[in-house]
Enzyme design. Structure first.
Site, PDB file in Angstrom:
ATOM      1  N   SER A 175       0.821  -1.208   0.000  1.00 49.91           N
ATOM      2  CA  SER A 175       0.000   0.000   0.000  1.00 49.91           C
ATOM      3  C   SER A 175       0.852   1.253   0.000  1.00 49.91           C
ATOM      4  CB  SER A 175      -0.899  -0.014   1.236  1.00 49.91           C
ATOM      5  OG  SER A 175      -1.317   1.291   1.529  1.00 49.91           O
ATOM      6  N   LYS A 176       0.444   2.179  -0.836  1.00 42.17           N
ATOM      7  CA  LYS A 176       1.142   3.457  -0.939  1.00 42.17           C
ATOM      8  C   LYS A 176       1.113   4.193   0.415  1.00 42.17           C
ATOM      9  CE  LYS A 176       2.495   7.089  -3.685  1.00 42.17           C
ATOM     10  NZ  LYS A 176       3.637   7.119  -4.565  1.00 42.17           N
ATOM     11  N   ARG A 177       0.039   3.951   1.145  1.00 41.51           N
ATOM     12  CA  ARG A 177      -0.096   4.639   2.428  1.00 41.51           C
ATOM     13  C   ARG A 177       1.070   4.345   3.375  1.00 41.51           C
ATOM     14  NH1 ARG A 177      -4.988   3.275   5.664  1.00 41.51           N
ATOM     15  NH2 ARG A 177      -5.230   1.698   4.049  1.00 41.51           N
TER      16      ARG A 177
END
Ligand code: GLU
Length: 483
Positions: A253-255
């Protein structure tokens, strides 16, 4: 046999993450392998989640990945428009048809009413699903209210008894009791369909033969099959793909700072290496071959080779893979790709890039690591004199001082500062003096680089630095060793 038509259907909610890229790749390969069509469809009916510029980013990423589509928003095709918000009129007639047949119904409950009833249910410890209240409004009254301008949504009427099922090409038969399913919204108050409705209508209208998407849709697919049935349509073949994980516990996930495809390209990963690597995240050719071009993947890809369990994205493995690709790429390509990274440290120094590239190609794993590796050519790092001590070349600080004093004289005498001249003069002088190459060249390399490990040896580095800088660094080392 029906023509194979596959689609990649991203929502424009940001960058193309690696899980999405892998879905796109498998979808593309499935079409190419079967001489079918690969279609791009933009699913933008949830306009609150839309990120400006994201559609263009999808086009760009697919182009960069080499996944060319046969039909799509910026390509045209016989089944367009390929952006769902531009297909708004396509959905309502089918929703009305479903209302007619009793498979859907308009719902006028306000958000407040729904919140209230949800809360009551939850207070009683029940899981809330829509209670079918509006299903019981007489048809005429419902029609009148719809026409009067009152706000409404259209819900799917899920049968209270029985089960719904579908067959997945990877996960097999999936069946759920219908009483576990919610009467989900098909058409929202703004007139746009939800994903749950649009995917069915569009996949049918676009004659999609294989629906490929993430396993997060596995549990909703039985509902979609009920819609196909209600509309009298043949459902497509389904292929749900397991998620790509960062490790055993969480999704990529980019988060959490995991890189997107664009990020990897910017860091200096090679697109062919990324694609090859991504292809192997959940698919295997059946033997231990690892290197494939996109063209080769188009030939060998098969659904049988897919793996049901989640794949783990190992950045170190990708980096190794990338290094292999860089070593194998044609030199001119390497030079072109390396130049901007050389510039970051060496712009304006006049250093011979072509020569440097020859030294660097074999030891570049990722392009963004080039600057730190070549930085010593611009600025000599501080180093400890103990670096001159080296068992293998029998160097001590004392022998190094002698070697450097000797080499200084040799180098001062070279006028034509070419690699050949350096090589011949240095090696020739060492031989004449009856010394050992390593004993002399080790201290020279340390003195002019300040590093234990460098691309190239003493001759190569001296050539790259030029006469003036080489002599300056050697004198400086002599100075330090004398004191
Ligand atoms: N629009 C969906 C998403 O971005 C794709 C689902 C599908 O391919 O049907 O998650």
């Amino acid at each position: 046999m029906q023509e194979v038509r596959t689609r990649f259907a991203p929502s424009p909610t940001g960058y193309l993450h690696l899980g999405g890229l892998r879905t796109a790749l498998y979808t593309y390969l499935l079409a190419r392998k079967n001489k079918g069509k690969f279609i791009l469809r933009i699913e933008d009916t949830d306009q609150e989640r839309e990120v400006p510029g994201a559609i263009e980013l999808i086009y760009k990423s697919l182009r960069q990945a080499g996944l060319s589509y046969d039909e799509g928003p910026d390509m045209g095709g016989d089944y367009g428009p390929y952006i769902q918000s531009e297909r708004k009129e396509s959905y309502m007639p089918y929703a009305l048809q479903l209302i007619e047949s009793g498979d859907a119904y308009p719902c006028f409950c306000t958000k407040e009413e729904l919140d209230q009833r949800r809360k009551t249910a939850q207070d009683k410890g029940e899981t809330w699903k829509y209670d079918k209240k509006c299903l019981h409004i007489p048809k005429d009254e419902a029609k009148r209210r719809m026409q009067s301008g009152e706000s409404f949504v259209i819900r799917q009427n899920i049968p209270e008894e029985g089960s719904a099922s579908f067959d997945d090409m990877l996960f097999g038969h999936v069946e759920v009791p219908t009483n576990t399913l919610d009467d989900g919204v098909l058409i929202k108050a703004d007139g746009l369909p939800t994903y749950n409705f649009a995917n069915v209508i569009d996949d049918h209208l676009m004659k999609i033969s294989h629906v490929t998407r993430g396993t997060e849709y596995l549990s909703s697919a039985p509902k979609y099959n009920l819609l196909y049935k209600a509309l009298g349509w043949e459902p497509p073949l389904y292929l749900h793909l397991p998620v790509v994980m960062k490790d055993a516990t969480r999704k990529l996930s980019k988060r959490y700072g995991d890189p997107s495809f664009e990020d990897l390209l910017e860091m200096g990963y090679v697109r062919e290496a990324i694609i090859n690597f991504i292809a192997l995240l959940g698919w295997s050719p059946g033997d231990d071959r690892e290197f494939f071009t996109l063209k080769e993947l188009e030939e060998v890809f098969s659904i049988e080779g897919l793996n049901k369990s989640p794949a783990i994205f190992d950045m170190n493995k990708l980096t190794w893979f990338n290094g292999e690709y860089i070593r194998k790429m044609p030199f001119e390509d390497y030079l072109t790709m390396a130049e901007p990274w050389f510039d970051k440290e060496l712009k304006g120094t006049g250093i011979d890039y072509r020569y440097l590239a020859q030294l660097m190609q074999g030891r570049t794993e990722v392009f963004n690591r080039i600057p730190e590796t070549i930085n010593f050519l611009k600025t000599q790092p501080d180093y400890e004199l103990t670096l001159f001590e080296h068992k293998k070349s029998k160097s001590t600080q004392e022998s190094s001082l002698n070697a450097l004093e000797f080499m200084l004289l040799v180098l001062e005498g070279i006028d034509n500062w070419s690699e050949t001249a350096l090589h011949d003069n240095m090696i020739g002088a060492i031989k004449e003096a009856g010394l050992k190459n390593a004993t002399v060249l080790w201290p020279v390399r340390i003195a002019i680089s300040g590093l234990a490990s460098t691309p190239g040896g003493a001759v190569e580095i001296a050539y790259l630095l030029g006469k003036e800088e080489t002599l300056r660094r050697i004198k400086n080392a002599i100075e330090r060793l004398r004191n």
